[in-house]
Enzyme design. Sequence first.
Site, PDB file in Angstrom:
ATOM      1  N   SER A 101      -3.537  66.011 -11.153  1.00 28.28           N
ATOM      2  CA  SER A 101      -4.685  66.432 -12.349  1.00 28.28           C
ATOM      3  C   SER A 101      -3.675  66.581 -13.567  1.00 28.28           C
ATOM      4  N   LEU A 141     -14.303  70.104 -22.483  1.00 29.11           N
ATOM      5  CA  LEU A 141     -15.463  69.538 -22.826  1.00 29.11           C
ATOM      6  C   LEU A 141     -16.524  70.332 -21.943  1.00 29.11           C
ATOM      7  N   GLY A 147     -21.786  71.730 -17.611  1.00 34.04           N
ATOM      8  CA  GLY A 147     -20.797  71.184 -16.777  1.00 34.04           C
ATOM      9  C   GLY A 147     -21.201  69.514 -16.606  1.00 34.04           C
ATOM     10  N   CYS A 248     -13.301  58.971 -22.684  1.00 35.74           N
ATOM     11  CA  CYS A 248     -12.093  59.638 -22.098  1.00 35.74           C
ATOM     12  C   CYS A 248     -12.201  59.739 -20.763  1.00 35.74           C
ATOM     13  N   ASN A 250     -13.792  58.181 -18.681  1.00 39.35           N
ATOM     14  CA  ASN A 250     -13.542  57.039 -17.741  1.00 39.35           C
ATOM     15  C   ASN A 250     -12.072  56.784 -17.387  1.00 39.35           C
ATOM     16  N   ILE A 347      -7.014  66.950  14.184  1.00 36.19           N
ATOM     17  CA  ILE A 347      -5.574  66.476  14.980  1.00 36.19           C
ATOM     18  C   ILE A 347      -4.662  67.611  14.914  1.00 36.19           C
ATOM     19  N   GLU A 373     -14.706  65.610 -13.254  1.00 36.16           N
ATOM     20  CA  GLU A 373     -14.641  64.417 -13.650  1.00 36.16           C
ATOM     21  C   GLU A 373     -15.983  63.843 -13.221  1.00 36.16           C
ATOM     22  N   THR A 375     -19.806  65.320 -10.948  1.00 34.33           N
ATOM     23  CA  THR A 375     -19.917  65.432  -9.545  1.00 34.33           C
ATOM     24  C   THR A 375     -20.305  64.050  -8.803  1.00 34.33           C
TER      25      THR A 375
HETATM   26  P1  TGC Z   1     -26.079  59.299 -22.104  1.00 34.30           P
HETATM   27  O1  TGC Z   1     -27.349  59.508 -22.895  1.00 34.30           O
HETATM   28  O2  TGC Z   1     -26.201  58.755 -20.972  1.00 34.30           O
HETATM   29  O3  TGC Z   1     -24.950  59.082 -23.082  1.00 34.30           O
HETATM   30  C1  TGC Z   1     -24.610  59.637 -24.312  1.00 34.30           C
HETATM   31  C2  TGC Z   1     -23.746  58.471 -25.001  1.00 34.30           C
HETATM   32  O4  TGC Z   1     -22.417  58.340 -24.413  1.00 34.30           O
HETATM   33  C3  TGC Z   1     -22.371  56.880 -23.979  1.00 34.30           C
HETATM   34  N1  TGC Z   1     -21.893  57.115 -22.443  1.00 34.30           N
HETATM   35  C4  TGC Z   1     -20.744  56.510 -22.283  1.00 34.30           C
HETATM   36  N2  TGC Z   1     -19.754  56.243 -23.134  1.00 34.30           N
HETATM   37  C5  TGC Z   1     -18.482  55.684 -22.280  1.00 34.30           C
HETATM   38  N3  TGC Z   1     -18.176  56.011 -21.124  1.00 34.30           N
HETATM   39  C6  TGC Z   1     -19.166  56.584 -20.361  1.00 34.30           C
HETATM   40  N4  TGC Z   1     -19.012  56.932 -19.058  1.00 34.30           N
HETATM   41  C7  TGC Z   1     -20.347  56.777 -20.894  1.00 34.30           C
HETATM   42  N5  TGC Z   1     -21.567  57.469 -20.484  1.00 34.30           N
HETATM   43  C8  TGC Z   1     -22.470  57.469 -21.477  1.00 34.30           C
HETATM   44  C9  TGC Z   1     -23.839  56.309 -23.726  1.00 34.30           C
HETATM   45  O5  TGC Z   1     -23.831  54.997 -24.115  1.00 34.30           O
HETATM   46  C10 TGC Z   1     -24.376  57.090 -25.244  1.00 34.30           C
HETATM   47  O6  TGC Z   1     -23.853  56.386 -26.130  1.00 34.30           O
HETATM   48  P2  TGC Z   1     -24.903  56.359 -27.702  1.00 34.30           P
HETATM   49  O7  TGC Z   1     -24.004  55.576 -28.547  1.00 34.30           O
HETATM   50  O8  TGC Z   1     -26.045  55.478 -27.039  1.00 34.30           O
HETATM   51  O9  TGC Z   1     -25.108  57.771 -27.994  1.00 34.30           O
HETATM   52  O10 TGC Z   1     -25.787  60.761 -21.915  1.00 34.30           O
HETATM   53  P3  TGC Z   1     -26.399  62.028 -20.962  1.00 34.30           P
HETATM   54  O11 TGC Z   1     -26.507  63.346 -21.788  1.00 34.30           O
HETATM   55  O12 TGC Z   1     -27.718  61.548 -20.540  1.00 34.30           O
HETATM   56  O13 TGC Z   1     -25.243  62.332 -19.998  1.00 34.30           O
HETATM   57  C11 TGC Z   1     -25.035  61.321 -18.987  1.00 34.30           C
HETATM   58  C12 TGC Z   1     -24.016  61.742 -17.791  1.00 34.30           C
HETATM   59  C13 TGC Z   1     -24.628  62.801 -17.137  1.00 34.30           C
HETATM   60  C14 TGC Z   1     -23.496  60.463 -17.095  1.00 34.30           C
HETATM   61  C15 TGC Z   1     -22.865  62.264 -18.704  1.00 34.30           C
HETATM   62  O14 TGC Z   1     -23.109  63.460 -19.343  1.00 34.30           O
HETATM   63  C16 TGC Z   1     -21.784  62.899 -17.553  1.00 34.30           C
HETATM   64  O15 TGC Z   1     -20.927  61.838 -17.165  1.00 34.30           O
HETATM   65  N6  TGC Z   1     -21.585  64.050 -17.020  1.00 34.30           N
HETATM   66  C17 TGC Z   1     -20.656  64.444 -16.311  1.00 34.30           C
HETATM   67  C18 TGC Z   1     -19.492  65.452 -17.023  1.00 34.30           C
HETATM   68  C19 TGC Z   1     -18.221  65.306 -16.537  1.00 34.30           C
HETATM   69  O16 TGC Z   1     -17.771  64.406 -15.716  1.00 34.30           O
HETATM   70  N7  TGC Z   1     -17.351  66.258 -17.012  1.00 34.30           N
HETATM   71  C20 TGC Z   1     -15.919  66.117 -16.869  1.00 34.30           C
HETATM   72  C21 TGC Z   1     -15.161  67.238 -17.705  1.00 34.30           C
HETATM   73  S1  TGC Z   1     -13.372  66.704 -17.991  1.00 34.30           S
HETATM   74  C22 TGC Z   1     -13.026  67.238 -16.393  1.00 34.30           C
HETATM   75  O17 TGC Z   1     -13.688  67.533 -15.609  1.00 34.30           O
HETATM   76  C23 TGC Z   1     -11.429  67.006 -15.947  1.00 34.30           C
HETATM   77  S2  TGC Z   1     -11.080  67.644 -14.455  1.00 34.30           S
HETATM   78  C24 TGC Z   1      -9.218  67.489 -14.383  1.00 34.30           C
HETATM   79  C25 TGC Z   1      -8.606  66.277 -14.073  1.00 34.30           C
HETATM   80  O18 TGC Z   1      -9.360  65.273 -14.573  1.00 34.30           O
HETATM   81  O19 TGC Z   1      -7.662  66.106 -13.259  1.00 34.30           O
HETATM   82  P1  FAD Z   2     -23.256  72.055 -12.562  1.00 33.93           P
HETATM   83  O1  FAD Z   2     -23.362  70.981 -13.617  1.00 33.93           O
HETATM   84  O2  FAD Z   2     -23.706  73.287 -12.875  1.00 33.93           O
HETATM   85  O3  FAD Z   2     -23.663  71.431 -11.349  1.00 33.93           O
HETATM   86  C1  FAD Z   2     -23.946  72.257 -10.062  1.00 33.93           C
HETATM   87  C2  FAD Z   2     -24.648  71.317  -8.979  1.00 33.93           C
HETATM   88  O4  FAD Z   2     -25.767  70.627  -9.489  1.00 33.93           O
HETATM   89  C3  FAD Z   2     -23.585  69.975  -8.824  1.00 33.93           C
HETATM   90  O5  FAD Z   2     -23.814  69.736  -7.157  1.00 33.93           O
HETATM   91  C4  FAD Z   2     -24.225  68.795  -9.529  1.00 33.93           C
HETATM   92  O6  FAD Z   2     -24.060  67.620  -8.878  1.00 33.93           O
HETATM   93  C5  FAD Z   2     -25.644  69.334  -9.393  1.00 33.93           C
HETATM   94  N1  FAD Z   2     -26.530  68.757 -10.559  1.00 33.93           N
HETATM   95  C6  FAD Z   2     -26.562  68.914 -11.871  1.00 33.93           C
HETATM   96  N2  FAD Z   2     -27.236  67.944 -12.306  1.00 33.93           N
HETATM   97  C7  FAD Z   2     -28.004  67.387 -11.682  1.00 33.93           C
HETATM   98  C8  FAD Z   2     -29.057  66.456 -11.631  1.00 33.93           C
HETATM   99  N3  FAD Z   2     -29.697  66.032 -12.867  1.00 33.93           N
HETATM  100  N4  FAD Z   2     -29.652  65.981 -10.291  1.00 33.93           N
HETATM  101  C9  FAD Z   2     -29.060  66.613  -9.094  1.00 33.93           C
HETATM  102  N5  FAD Z   2     -28.079  67.395  -9.129  1.00 33.93           N
HETATM  103  C10 FAD Z   2     -27.533  67.767 -10.114  1.00 33.93           C
HETATM  104  N6  FAD Z   2     -13.765  70.330 -17.442  1.00 33.93           N
HETATM  105  C11 FAD Z   2     -13.145  69.923 -18.800  1.00 33.93           C
HETATM  106  O7  FAD Z   2     -13.934  69.787 -19.463  1.00 33.93           O
HETATM  107  N7  FAD Z   2     -11.868  69.952 -19.017  1.00 33.93           N
HETATM  108  C12 FAD Z   2     -10.936  70.113 -17.731  1.00 33.93           C
HETATM  109  O8  FAD Z   2      -9.853  70.102 -17.754  1.00 33.93           O
HETATM  110  C13 FAD Z   2     -11.487  70.463 -16.341  1.00 33.93           C
HETATM  111  N8  FAD Z   2     -10.730  70.837 -15.408  1.00 33.93           N
HETATM  112  C14 FAD Z   2     -11.506  71.396 -14.155  1.00 33.93           C
HETATM  113  C15 FAD Z   2     -10.584  71.712 -13.148  1.00 33.93           C
HETATM  114  C16 FAD Z   2     -11.184  72.235 -11.954  1.00 33.93           C
HETATM  115  C17 FAD Z   2     -10.235  72.643 -10.988  1.00 33.93           C
HETATM  116  C18 FAD Z   2     -12.674  72.117 -11.803  1.00 33.93           C
HETATM  117  C19 FAD Z   2     -13.236  72.690 -10.556  1.00 33.93           C
HETATM  118  C20 FAD Z   2     -13.404  71.828 -12.784  1.00 33.93           C
HETATM  119  C21 FAD Z   2     -12.891  71.307 -14.080  1.00 33.93           C
HETATM  120  N9  FAD Z   2     -13.602  71.013 -14.948  1.00 33.93           N
HETATM  121  C22 FAD Z   2     -13.129  70.690 -16.407  1.00 33.93           C
HETATM  122  C23 FAD Z   2     -14.928  71.267 -15.031  1.00 33.93           C
HETATM  123  C24 FAD Z   2     -15.901  70.031 -14.312  1.00 33.93           C
HETATM  124  O9  FAD Z   2     -15.884  68.648 -14.964  1.00 33.93           O
HETATM  125  C25 FAD Z   2     -17.280  70.569 -14.186  1.00 33.93           C
HETATM  126  O10 FAD Z   2     -17.054  71.390 -13.057  1.00 33.93           O
HETATM  127  C26 FAD Z   2     -18.165  69.453 -13.521  1.00 33.93           C
HETATM  128  O11 FAD Z   2     -18.407  68.545 -14.440  1.00 33.93           O
HETATM  129  C27 FAD Z   2     -19.304  70.038 -12.961  1.00 33.93           C
HETATM  130  O12 FAD Z   2     -20.119  70.920 -13.789  1.00 33.93           O
HETATM  131  P2  FAD Z   2     -20.582  72.511 -13.332  1.00 33.93           P
HETATM  132  O13 FAD Z   2     -19.359  73.074 -12.495  1.00 33.93           O
HETATM  133  O14 FAD Z   2     -20.903  73.158 -14.442  1.00 33.93           O
HETATM  134  O15 FAD Z   2     -21.628  72.222 -12.397  1.00 33.93           O
END
Ligand code: TGC
Ligand code: FAD
Length: 394
Positions: A101, A141, A147, A248, A250, A347, A373, A375
Amino acid sequence: MTTTAPARTTGPLRPLELLGADALLDADERDIAATVRRFVETRLAPEVGNWFESATLPKELAKEFGVLGMHLHGYGCAGTNAVSYGLACLELEAGDSGFRSFVSVQGSLSMFSIHRYGSDEQKEHWLPRLASGDAIGCFGLTEPDFGSNPGGMRTRARRDGSDWILTGTKMWITNGNLADVATVWAQTDEGVRGFVVPTDTPGFTANPIHRKLSLRASVTSELVLDNVRLPASAELPLARGLGAPLSCLNEARFGIVFGALGAARNSLETALDYAASREVFDRPLAAYQLTQEKLADMTLELGKGFLLALHLGRLKDESGVTPEQISLGKLNNVREALAIARECRTILGASGITLEYSPLRHANNLESVLTYEGTSEMHLLSIGRALTGHAAFR
Ligand code: TGC
Ligand code: FAD
């Protein structure tokens, strides 16, 4: 042409040896994996239980990893291929998901956001020191109420003359309290924009999140931005809209596709060693059919996950990989790694509930990996959209 089949082996074999995984890698890829594996075994593994227990990750490790931003080009980065980066993630996560991570956030989120979307000045200032570990980066983000749906973010950037003023809260931010620089995503009148925020800017605070049951050898923080004033030069000039932070993700998700397999492999190797030495009912646990069924099934899933990761890595290196393809890999490999870590714990019996053995620590960590990254549900919906053409997120 005739070929001779390799001789049958009666074991014992390590799980990825049975698959013949090494034969699919080139010499550089094998070298990088072996180097990271040695570093994990000698420097990190002896300490990881203590770091997990005390919920710390020493900041000094940043300078020792040697792989920060390794897949980026220029600015002190090694410029390796994607498969090598994936293998490094796998070896790090064999130690602990917290190590992978750290490297994911630094290289794929903080550095990648600046590398892809930054100005020359931002790149020259930050990338060399982030690559060497002299500086630490984080990526903000997620917010407390947004989230899975980052498009709803409330963090706001408004113009004041040529300056920007940022206000809002980011949540669950890896490395938040260690970071020298944060990439912060905010809503503006023109849509989502990214900002490079030095963490000593007045109004910026990072608060550690305590009492975690998962990813304890990793620092997770809340970031508070209270009227943080930034010069115009802090904006990432090429980032326009939500697609920029999602691109990013991705990169980081790709690292997880490989990384999660490291936690699974280490759990499985630990369970194999334990089963070989533990005697139950007068024979080694490994000699029982029920144990062998578990070990064989887990080896199969680990191997399938490795082939999937390698396939995505080769695609990424040769022609590029789509977000939906990465979703396939992240969904499968994290889900299976978690199932493997839990099964390995069975185990180990009671011994498996202590920090002496890795599987339950890996399983606890993988609960976070399953959530961050994107769910599992988000990745299912992303695959569903690709298959049906219907977006079912809202
Ligand atoms: P949507 O309308 O689908 O897309 C908005 C715009 O973004 C483009 N797009 C992407 N572009 C590049 N890569 C992707 N994976 C993309 N997904 C979408 C899309 O083409 C559009 O572009 P434009 O030019 O048409 O405006 O957006 P939406 O609001 O419906 O959301 C889609 C959804 C749910 C898939 C997206 O919001 C999502 O991926 N949600 C999950 C959020 C997430 O993963 N957060 C992670 C935060 S960072 C983290 O967790 C770090 S953990 C620590 C570690 O990594 O170790
Ligand atoms: P929510 O979005 O509230 O989701 C709760 C539940 O609802 C989940 O099961 C989800 O899948 C479900 N759900 C949501 N929407 C729907 C739907 N449309 N249909 C069906 N089910 C749905 N974020 C950063 O930006 N930067 C970081 O560095 C970072 N590091 C992290 C480190 C750790 C240890 C953890 C635990 C999280 C980190 N995150 C970071 C945040 C992480 O990306 C979010 O926790 C994640 O994207 C989910 O968001 P949430 O926790 O708000 O859950």
